[in-house]
Scaffold this motif. Structure first.
Motif, mmCIF file in Angstrom:
data_model
loop_
_atom_site.group_PDB
_atom_site.id
_atom_site.type_symbol
_atom_site.label_atom_id
_atom_site.label_comp_id
_atom_site.label_asym_id
_atom_site.label_seq_id
_atom_site.Cartn_x
_atom_site.Cartn_y
_atom_site.Cartn_z
ATOM 1 N N ASP A 311 0.314 -6.338 3.154
ATOM 2 C CA ASP A 311 0.589 -4.896 3.145
ATOM 3 C C ASP A 311 1.986 -4.580 3.672
ATOM 4 O OD1 ASP A 311 -0.829 -5.933 5.521
ATOM 5 O OD2 ASP A 311 -0.389 -3.943 6.356
ATOM 6 N N LEU A 312 2.628 -5.535 4.335
ATOM 7 C CA LEU A 312 3.984 -5.332 4.843
ATOM 8 C C LEU A 312 5.040 -5.574 3.779
ATOM 9 C CD1 LEU A 312 3.630 -7.067 8.334
ATOM 10 C CD2 LEU A 312 3.282 -4.654 7.741
ATOM 11 N N LEU A 313 4.640 -6.137 2.633
ATOM 12 C CA LEU A 313 5.579 -6.402 1.544
ATOM 13 C C LEU A 313 5.766 -5.150 0.697
ATOM 14 C CD1 LEU A 313 4.206 -9.892 0.393
ATOM 15 C CD2 LEU A 313 6.151 -9.433 1.924
ATOM 16 N N ASP A 314 6.907 -5.058 0.026
ATOM 17 C CA ASP A 314 7.202 -3.879 -0.789
ATOM 18 C C ASP A 314 6.309 -3.817 -2.022
ATOM 19 O OD1 ASP A 314 9.154 -3.057 0.967
ATOM 20 O OD2 ASP A 314 10.740 -4.190 -0.058
ATOM 21 N N ALA A 315 6.186 -4.914 -2.738
ATOM 22 C CA ALA A 315 5.383 -4.933 -3.971
ATOM 23 C C ALA A 315 4.530 -6.195 -3.979
ATOM 24 C CB ALA A 315 6.287 -4.874 -5.199
ATOM 25 N N PRO A 316 3.480 -6.217 -3.203
ATOM 26 C CA PRO A 316 2.673 -7.444 -3.097
ATOM 27 C C PRO A 316 1.917 -7.731 -4.389
ATOM 28 C CG PRO A 316 1.581 -5.637 -1.957
ATOM 29 C CD PRO A 316 2.934 -5.118 -2.375
ATOM 30 N N ARG A 317 1.793 -8.997 -4.702
ATOM 31 C CA ARG A 317 0.959 -9.451 -5.817
ATOM 32 C C ARG A 317 -0.158 -10.305 -5.232
ATOM 33 N NH1 ARG A 317 5.375 -12.531 -5.251
ATOM 34 N NH2 ARG A 317 5.232 -14.805 -5.503
ATOM 35 N N LEU A 329 -1.533 -19.576 -4.584
ATOM 36 C CA LEU A 329 -1.286 -18.837 -3.341
ATOM 37 C C LEU A 329 -1.913 -17.458 -3.453
ATOM 38 C CD1 LEU A 329 0.386 -19.630 -0.798
ATOM 39 C CD2 LEU A 329 2.224 -18.231 -1.731
ATOM 40 N N HIS A 330 -2.727 -17.083 -2.468
ATOM 41 C CA HIS A 330 -3.384 -15.782 -2.469
ATOM 42 C C HIS A 330 -2.726 -14.891 -1.419
ATOM 43 C CE1 HIS A 330 -6.957 -16.751 -4.999
ATOM 44 N NE2 HIS A 330 -6.632 -17.979 -4.636
ATOM 45 N N TYR A 331 -2.171 -13.769 -1.886
ATOM 46 C CA TYR A 331 -1.625 -12.783 -0.956
ATOM 47 C C TYR A 331 -2.741 -11.809 -0.588
ATOM 48 C CZ TYR A 331 3.126 -14.409 -1.791
ATOM 49 O OH TYR A 331 4.267 -15.175 -1.861
ATOM 50 N N ILE A 332 -2.979 -11.645 0.699
ATOM 51 C CA ILE A 332 -4.066 -10.789 1.171
ATOM 52 C C ILE A 332 -3.602 -9.947 2.343
ATOM 53 C CG2 ILE A 332 -5.817 -12.487 0.480
ATOM 54 C CD1 ILE A 332 -6.157 -13.136 3.483
ATOM 55 N N SER A 333 -4.392 -8.953 2.642
ATOM 56 C CA SER A 333 -4.232 -8.176 3.872
ATOM 57 C C SER A 333 -5.624 -7.920 4.427
ATOM 58 C CB SER A 333 -3.508 -6.854 3.606
ATOM 59 O OG SER A 333 -3.548 -6.038 4.777
ATOM 60 N N VAL A 334 -5.938 -8.597 5.526
ATOM 61 C CA VAL A 334 -7.249 -8.384 6.136
ATOM 62 C C VAL A 334 -7.342 -6.962 6.681
ATOM 63 C CG1 VAL A 334 -8.852 -9.207 7.887
ATOM 64 C CG2 VAL A 334 -7.388 -10.835 6.693
ATOM 65 N N ALA A 335 -6.197 -6.397 7.065
ATOM 66 C CA ALA A 335 -6.187 -5.044 7.635
ATOM 67 C C ALA A 335 -6.551 -3.993 6.592
ATOM 68 C CB ALA A 335 -4.817 -4.740 8.239
ATOM 69 N N THR A 336 -6.047 -4.132 5.356
ATOM 70 C CA THR A 336 -6.289 -3.113 4.328
ATOM 71 C C THR A 336 -7.322 -3.546 3.294
ATOM 72 O OG1 THR A 336 -4.544 -3.940 2.858
ATOM 73 C CG2 THR A 336 -3.888 -2.378 4.599
#
Length: 426
Positions: A311-317, A329-336
């Motif tokens: 979630d800190l990235l501008d355009a996460p995939r 590679l899995h981009y995740i955000s446990v917070a969101t």
């Protein structure tokens, strides 16, 4: 309440009711034989031997489940001579003794009772249906058949036997060895399904490992803090992921440290990584792709790699590929919650790929593996023996190992096959 044995029908009469028609639920008033007080107004079922679970006469009392009613019926039955409380597992043992179950089915019954997930129950019920029994009995009969032919060539050389009766034994034994070896070479799939899988969550400090564990558990199982190194011991949570029983393990962050307690935590994390069936390596997007050698060493074919705090990235995939290892590679955000569903789907796929036995009948216990390995070893000795008599003894040892799997070890079966196939002495 279940009663088994030759006095089961008398127990019904002891409680003041007649034996009903077999396998038909019948209303019955159960009466204390001494005080004549009504104990319960329930249902009884009568299963005359041998058509019962244990192979003996069996009575089932379907009572109202209050403690007072159950206690009063037990107390009344306690006054009947020759009746006692069953020991743990005794009904299943009696079923085995009366050839209602073999050992693999008895073990499967215990597994079905203990099953916590859909996949565990499915595997246990399949084995209860006789899948392993049929497989092991088939192998054993094949061994007995080949042994009988070899023994015939040894013991009755003057009889009019086919000239190749002994030489045909070895290709058949080689084929059987291949079948058993293939069954053993399953990466412990059936055993892991029964016992549960271990998934270790690894990575550097403060990457969000404890947060991911809490998300998987749907509760606060681990302490979450912004201070690196909060987790110093191993934290385990039991989960059901896609029908598989899973133990998810949160570990200390992997890093160089002079703190003695944290060093022990890192050592335990590395031990968990070695023992785990699967690994989730969690990285921090703020530092990725940089990582230390200890974290990089944890990434292999049994690893799912994720980058947290996307979630800190501008355009996460959601999906990428790691430049160093080539791993997805899995981009995740446990917070969101970003990317977590995709991560979970991939985790379920990895579990199924590694531990679903498919159409093959899975090997489920260390006892089975031990006996099959003993069988393979004996068959290997038989092949290398130049004396037919010694080879026959090794084949007999192999057959006994298979017999111990199902609980059947009969010494006269070889002679039965010899006389049936060749009619010697007719």
């Amino acid at each position: 309440m279940r009663l088994s044995g030759p006095g089961a029908g008398k127990a019904l009469q002891f409680l003041g009711t007649e034996i009903p028609a077999p396998r038909k639920a019948t209303r019955a008033r159960l009466v204390d034989p001494e005080s004549k007080d009504l104990l319960d107004d329930g249902l009884v079922l009568w299963f005359p031997q041998p058509a019962s679970f244990t192979g003996e006469d069996v009575v089932e009392l379907h009572l109202h489940g209050g403690r007072a009613i159950v206690a009063s019926v037990l107390a009344a039955l306690g006054g009947m001579q020759g009746l006692r409380l069953a020991e743990p597992g005794e009904f299943t043992r009696r079923a085995f003794a009366h050839d209602k179950l073999d050992l693999t089915q008895a073990e499967a019954l215990a597994d079905a009772i203990d099953a916590e997930t859909r996949v565990q129950a499915k595997q246990a019920l399949r084995q209860m249906g006789g899948a392993l029994k049929e497989l092991y009995d088939d192998w054993r009969q094949r061994l007995i058949h080949t042994l009988a032919h070899l023994e015939a060539a040894i013991d009755f050389p003057d009889e009019d036997l086919p000239p190749d009766v002994a030489t045909k034994v070895w290709p058949e034994l080689a084929l059987l060895q291949t079948d058993i070896s293939r069954h053993l070479d399953d990466r412990g799939r059936g055993e892991r399904v029964r016992e549960g899988l271990r998934i270790a969550i690894l990575g550097p400090p403060n990457a969000g490992k404890s947060s991911l564990l809490n998300w998987l558990a749907r509760r606060d199982a681990a302490i979450v803090s912004a201070i690196p190194g909060t987790t110093r011991d191993v934290i385990e949570v039991q989960l059901d992921i896609g029908g598989y029983a899973v133990t998810a393990v949160d570990t200390a962050g992997l890093r160089e440290t002079t703190d003695a307690v944290e060093q022990e935590g890192v050592r335990r994390a590395e031990a968990q990584a070695r023992d785990a069936d699967l690994r989730i390596v969690l990285l921090d997007c703020a530092s990725y792709p940089e990582r230390d050698g200890a974290t990089l060493a944890m990434i292999n074919g049994d690893t799912l790699v994720a980058v947290n705090k996307a979630d800190l990235l501008d355009a996460p995939r959601e999906i990428g590929r790691d430049g160093d290892t080539g791993q997805p590679l899995h981009y995740i955000s446990v917070a969101t919650g970003f990317g977590l569903d995709t991560l979970m789907h991939r985790l379920q796929t990895l579990i199924a790929q590694r531990f679903d036995s498919g159409a093959a009948v899975p090997l489920t216990r260390a006892r089975h593996r031990r006996e099959l390995e003993a069988c393979i070893a004996a068959l290997g000795r038989a092949e290398s023996n130049v004396q037919a008599e010694l080879a026959a003894e090794d084949i007999r040892i192999a057959a006994r190992a298979l017999g111990r799997l199902t609980g059947r070890v009969e010494v006269d079966e070889v002679l039965d096959v010899v006389f049936r196939d060749f009619c010697i002495g007719k």
